[in-house]
Scaffold this motif. Structure first.
Motif, mmCIF file in Angstrom:
data_model
loop_
_atom_site.group_PDB
_atom_site.id
_atom_site.type_symbol
_atom_site.label_atom_id
_atom_site.label_comp_id
_atom_site.label_asym_id
_atom_site.label_seq_id
_atom_site.Cartn_x
_atom_site.Cartn_y
_atom_site.Cartn_z
ATOM 1 N N ARG A 28 9.778 19.161 -6.554
ATOM 2 C CA ARG A 28 9.628 17.720 -6.711
ATOM 3 C C ARG A 28 10.122 16.951 -5.500
ATOM 4 O O ARG A 28 10.027 15.738 -5.468
ATOM 5 C CB ARG A 28 10.379 17.250 -7.967
ATOM 6 N N VAL A 51 6.790 11.030 7.526
ATOM 7 C CA VAL A 51 7.035 10.864 6.092
ATOM 8 C C VAL A 51 6.779 9.413 5.685
ATOM 9 O O VAL A 51 6.101 9.143 4.686
ATOM 10 C CB VAL A 51 8.476 11.288 5.731
ATOM 11 N N ASP A 91 0.856 -1.180 0.000
ATOM 12 C CA ASP A 91 0.000 0.000 0.000
ATOM 13 C C ASP A 91 0.894 1.233 0.000
ATOM 14 O O ASP A 91 0.967 1.979 0.954
ATOM 15 C CB ASP A 91 -0.867 -0.088 1.266
ATOM 16 N N ILE A 92 1.656 1.400 -1.116
ATOM 17 C CA ILE A 92 2.637 2.483 -1.176
ATOM 18 C C ILE A 92 2.138 3.587 -2.088
ATOM 19 O O ILE A 92 1.713 3.335 -3.205
ATOM 20 C CB ILE A 92 4.004 1.954 -1.670
ATOM 21 N N ASN A 93 2.176 4.821 -1.591
ATOM 22 C CA ASN A 93 1.766 5.975 -2.372
ATOM 23 C C ASN A 93 2.935 6.399 -3.262
ATOM 24 O O ASN A 93 3.811 7.135 -2.853
ATOM 25 C CB ASN A 93 1.351 7.089 -1.414
ATOM 26 N N ARG A 94 2.908 5.909 -4.519
ATOM 27 C CA ARG A 94 4.044 6.149 -5.411
ATOM 28 C C ARG A 94 4.129 7.608 -5.834
ATOM 29 O O ARG A 94 5.130 8.029 -6.418
ATOM 30 C CB ARG A 94 3.914 5.274 -6.663
ATOM 31 N N PHE A 128 4.112 10.076 -3.810
ATOM 32 C CA PHE A 128 4.766 10.853 -2.753
ATOM 33 C C PHE A 128 6.178 11.230 -3.202
ATOM 34 O O PHE A 128 6.902 10.392 -3.748
ATOM 35 C CB PHE A 128 4.820 10.019 -1.476
ATOM 36 N N PRO A 129 6.567 12.498 -2.989
ATOM 37 C CA PRO A 129 7.863 12.944 -3.507
ATOM 38 C C PRO A 129 9.035 12.459 -2.667
ATOM 39 O O PRO A 129 9.632 13.231 -1.927
ATOM 40 C CB PRO A 129 7.744 14.469 -3.451
ATOM 41 N N VAL A 130 9.360 11.185 -2.770
ATOM 42 C CA VAL A 130 10.501 10.678 -2.028
ATOM 43 C C VAL A 130 11.426 9.988 -3.029
ATOM 44 O O VAL A 130 10.966 9.393 -4.014
ATOM 45 C CB VAL A 130 10.049 9.712 -0.897
ATOM 46 N N TRP A 148 15.555 1.387 9.737
ATOM 47 C CA TRP A 148 14.690 1.686 10.889
ATOM 48 C C TRP A 148 15.108 0.938 12.151
ATOM 49 O O TRP A 148 15.147 1.499 13.245
ATOM 50 C CB TRP A 148 13.242 1.358 10.547
ATOM 51 N N ALA A 156 12.853 5.972 15.006
ATOM 52 C CA ALA A 156 12.150 7.152 14.509
ATOM 53 C C ALA A 156 13.016 8.396 14.601
ATOM 54 O O ALA A 156 12.856 9.336 13.837
ATOM 55 C CB ALA A 156 10.854 7.352 15.298
ATOM 56 N N ARG A 174 -3.221 13.040 1.208
ATOM 57 C CA ARG A 174 -4.480 13.068 0.472
ATOM 58 C C ARG A 174 -5.643 13.355 1.411
ATOM 59 O O ARG A 174 -6.660 12.694 1.395
ATOM 60 C CB ARG A 174 -4.685 11.742 -0.259
ATOM 61 N N MET A 199 -0.217 15.795 1.087
ATOM 62 C CA MET A 199 0.556 14.607 0.767
ATOM 63 C C MET A 199 -0.135 13.346 1.288
ATOM 64 O O MET A 199 0.025 12.264 0.751
ATOM 65 C CB MET A 199 1.946 14.686 1.407
ATOM 66 N N CYS A 231 3.239 8.599 5.459
ATOM 67 C CA CYS A 231 2.582 9.186 4.290
ATOM 68 C C CYS A 231 2.697 8.291 3.062
ATOM 69 O O CYS A 231 1.781 8.215 2.275
ATOM 70 C CB CYS A 231 3.203 10.536 3.940
ATOM 71 N N PHE A 232 3.843 7.646 2.857
ATOM 72 C CA PHE A 232 3.981 6.929 1.591
ATOM 73 C C PHE A 232 4.002 5.423 1.745
ATOM 74 O O PHE A 232 3.690 4.713 0.786
ATOM 75 C CB PHE A 232 5.177 7.450 0.777
ATOM 76 N N ILE A 285 10.367 7.990 -6.574
ATOM 77 C CA ILE A 285 9.863 6.627 -6.766
ATOM 78 C C ILE A 285 8.718 6.592 -7.770
ATOM 79 O O ILE A 285 8.492 5.569 -8.408
ATOM 80 C CB ILE A 285 9.416 5.961 -5.437
ATOM 81 N N ARG A 295 10.524 11.797 10.429
ATOM 82 C CA ARG A 295 10.763 10.516 9.749
ATOM 83 C C ARG A 295 9.538 9.600 9.775
ATOM 84 O O ARG A 295 9.087 9.165 8.707
ATOM 85 C CB ARG A 295 11.993 9.808 10.337
ATOM 86 N N LEU A 339 10.214 16.770 -1.098
ATOM 87 C CA LEU A 339 9.440 17.230 0.044
ATOM 88 C C LEU A 339 10.070 18.439 0.747
ATOM 89 O O LEU A 339 9.368 19.416 1.028
ATOM 90 C CB LEU A 339 9.229 16.071 1.023
ATOM 91 N N MET A 385 9.315 21.458 -1.192
ATOM 92 C CA MET A 385 7.888 21.805 -1.081
ATOM 93 C C MET A 385 7.599 22.531 0.219
ATOM 94 O O MET A 385 6.887 23.541 0.238
ATOM 95 C CB MET A 385 7.034 20.539 -1.113
#
Ligand SMILES: Nc1ncnc2c1ncn2[C@@H]1O[C@H](COP(=O)(O)OP(=O)(O)O)[C@@H](O)[C@H]1O
Ligand SMILES: [Mg+2]
Lengths: 246, 290
Positions: B224, B165, A79-82, A84-86, A97, A102, B42, B40, B168-169, A131, B162, B226, B229
């Protein structure tokens, strides 16, 4: 033999009381390389999600030598939000991790490891790419690089090679074999029987019920596979309560 | 009229303009990055819903304090916003309703109740103040509240960056490694409500999300990555605040909406001119060899 990495004791996992994994017992030896085979809807993903602790057993238990938090896990439909600006490298670095948590710093050593992991999966030079700009196969390689960085003693892969070209598949299988060589416990759901026979010493064949679990050549027989197909197609909306004693 | 008279004198001459400018700076530093994360995740419209949810609390605070006390209204708004966020979260976990659907129901109820309360007891002027804000009436207490919220927000963003982020994705990964996604989500929602309370003091409940979401949208058009942005959202929010204050001072317009219109102008220009905007579709650049 030493204590198993994971032991399943009469495990049943249900959705709305219908079992998707039914009375499964057995264990994964430390350092073993096991394929999980079975038709669509056989409960393979359900079994892995239960092992990851995402689903609670309706009955029975799962015993783990180390917490599932320390497992490396590649879900079937991540369930990856492609969008997302990473970047690729930052995605891979999240694999640190366990060591950084964290809040801990991620130093040059981890970034170096991440770059090496990218080289290992054939994505050299992709560090700064977002990504969202990767093809499906390149993205799968990225996730493998993250698994490399996670350095987990147990690695769980759910259909890692589906929709991946043969060259990428071969590269990724090489990584799986390398993990096996390093003594890690690896479990992978696979649909390609040739791959299973060629590379995986152990097989768990499931069709809701356990069909067989052991050395691959004993499990992947014509009869077993036929039985698995027949079992998987059975479905009764109004099934009675299961009579097998706990 | 010299450039000094136009651009700087209003802030030199009047304390309320200085306070308004500082309030805008705080909102830019806190609310704009929060808005970027919201979009981000949504959840852009969730911010809007929450901002309306703040209203009945603010209205009750106003009734209790007996006057237009921004502090009382802020505390009331905080309680109301958090209650709705919590209730919506609980309802979405206990029933088949998705979080956005339960949010929509709760904020509609809140908005109706809030307007009723204000209209029962207050004059129409007060209702306008609550709905559209009173940035030029921000006193030192209100400024302290806004500044505190901004400081807390920056601190929380730095500490939670961290896991926030990753959540989020790739929330599944965070779950697998035991990263406490629900806790992170809860703290983030807390920051959203806090910043809505801060910006509703200045911009009113109807406009409160303006400095949260417009700079976030602008930032996504230009950057482009984070970090870029986040930086762009802060800068555009502050520029909008400054330009809006200047324009409202010279043209004698209501300050809150003028600030949002300033942000809207930047947004429209960005829609056309930004690298991923409309114009890029019509400019053909030769393709590369490799
Ligand atoms: N979230 C769910 N809710 C209800 N039933 C589900 C859910 N996920 C899977 N199932 C059912 O459980 C069975 C096993 O699914 P799954 O473990 O995904 O199969 P596999 O991975 O072997 O293809 C299927 O019959 C599927 O329809
Ligand atoms: Mg599956």
């Amino acid at each position: 033999m030493n204590a198993p990495a994971i032991a399943l004791e009469n495990l049943t996992v249900t959705y709305n009381r219908h079992p998707a994994v039914h009375h499964v017992s057995g264990s994964l030896a430390r350092g073993s390389l096991t394929a999980i085979a079975g038709p669509n809807g056989a409960g393979k993903s359900t079994l892995l999600r239960a092992i990851m602790g995402e689903l609670k057993p309706a009955e029975g238990a799962i015993r783990r030598a180390v917490s599932s938090r320390d497992y490396g896990y590649l879900p079937q439909a991540a369930d990856i939000n492609r969008r997302f600006p990473v970047s690729v490298i930052d995605t891979v670095v999240t694999g640190a991790w366990k060591r950084a948590g964290a809040f801990g710093g991620i130093g040059r050593a981890e970034r170096q490891k991440a770059s090496e992991a990218l080289v290992a999966v054939g994505l050299e030079g992709f560090e700064a790419r977002p990504i969202g700009s990767l093809s499906a196969g390149q993205f799968q390689r990225t996730l493998f690089a993250r698994l490399l960085l996670q350095d987990a003693s147990v690695i769980i892969l759910d259909e890692p090679f589906t929709a991946i070209d043969s060259r990428t598949t071969q590269d990724l299988i090489d990584i799986v074999l390398r993990w096996h060589g390093e003594g890690r416990t690896v479990v992978a759901v696979l649909h390609d029987h040739e791959q299973v026979r060629a590379h995986f010493p152990q097989t768990l064949l499931i069709a809701r019920e356990l069909i067989g679990w052991g050395p691959t050549h004993e499990i992947m027989t014509h009869d077993n596979l036929k039985r698995a197909r027949a079992l998987a197609e059975r479905w009764d909306e109004n099934a009675p309560v299961c009579a097998v004693p706990a | 009229m010299s450039a000094y008279d136009l651009l700087i004198a209003p802030f030199m001459d009047y304390g309320f303009m200085r306070r308004a400018l500082i309030a805008c700076l705080c909102l830019a530093l806190g609310a704009a990055p929060i808005g970027t994360f919201l979009s981000m995740r949504r959840m852009s419209l969730m911010g809007d819903a929450l901002s309306h949810a703040v209203l009945p609390g603010a209205a009750i605070g106003y009734l209790v304090a007996g006057s237009l006390s921004l502090t009382a209204m802020g505390i009331g708004g905080l309680i109301a916003g958090l209650s709705v966020a919590l209730l919506a979260g609980v309802v979405s976990r206990m029933t088949v309703l998705q979080e956005d659907a339960s949010f929509a129901s709760f904020y509609l109820i809140s908005l109706a109740v809030g307007v009723l309360i204000v209209s029962l007891r207050g004059s129409n002027i007060d209702l306008l103040h609550v709905l559209f804000g009173t940035i030029l009436a921000i006193d030192n207490d209100a400024l302290m509240l806004i500044g505190t919220i901004t400081s807390l927000t920056l601190l929380a963003l730095a500490v939670l960056y961290r896991p926030l982020v990753i959540d989020c994705f790739d929330p599944g990964f965070l779950r697998a490694v035991g990263g406490r996604g629900p806790l992170i989500h809860g703290l983030f929602m807390l920051m959203v409500v806090l910043n809505l309370v801060a910006s509703f003091q200045a911009l009113g409940t109807l406009m409160a999300v303006g400095l949260m979401m417009l700079p976030a949208a602008i930032a996504q058009l230009w950057a482009r990555t984070l970090p870029a942005m986040l930086a762009i959202s802060v800068v555009t929010a502050f520029v909008s605040g400054y330009a809006g204050l200047i324009a409202s001072y010279h043209l004698e317009l209501a300050s809150g909406p003028t600030i949002i219109v300033a942000a809207a102008i930047i947004y429209v220009v960005s829609l056309v001119a930004a690298p991923s905007g409309l114009m890029s579709r019509y400019i053909r650049r030769p393709h590369l060899a490799n």
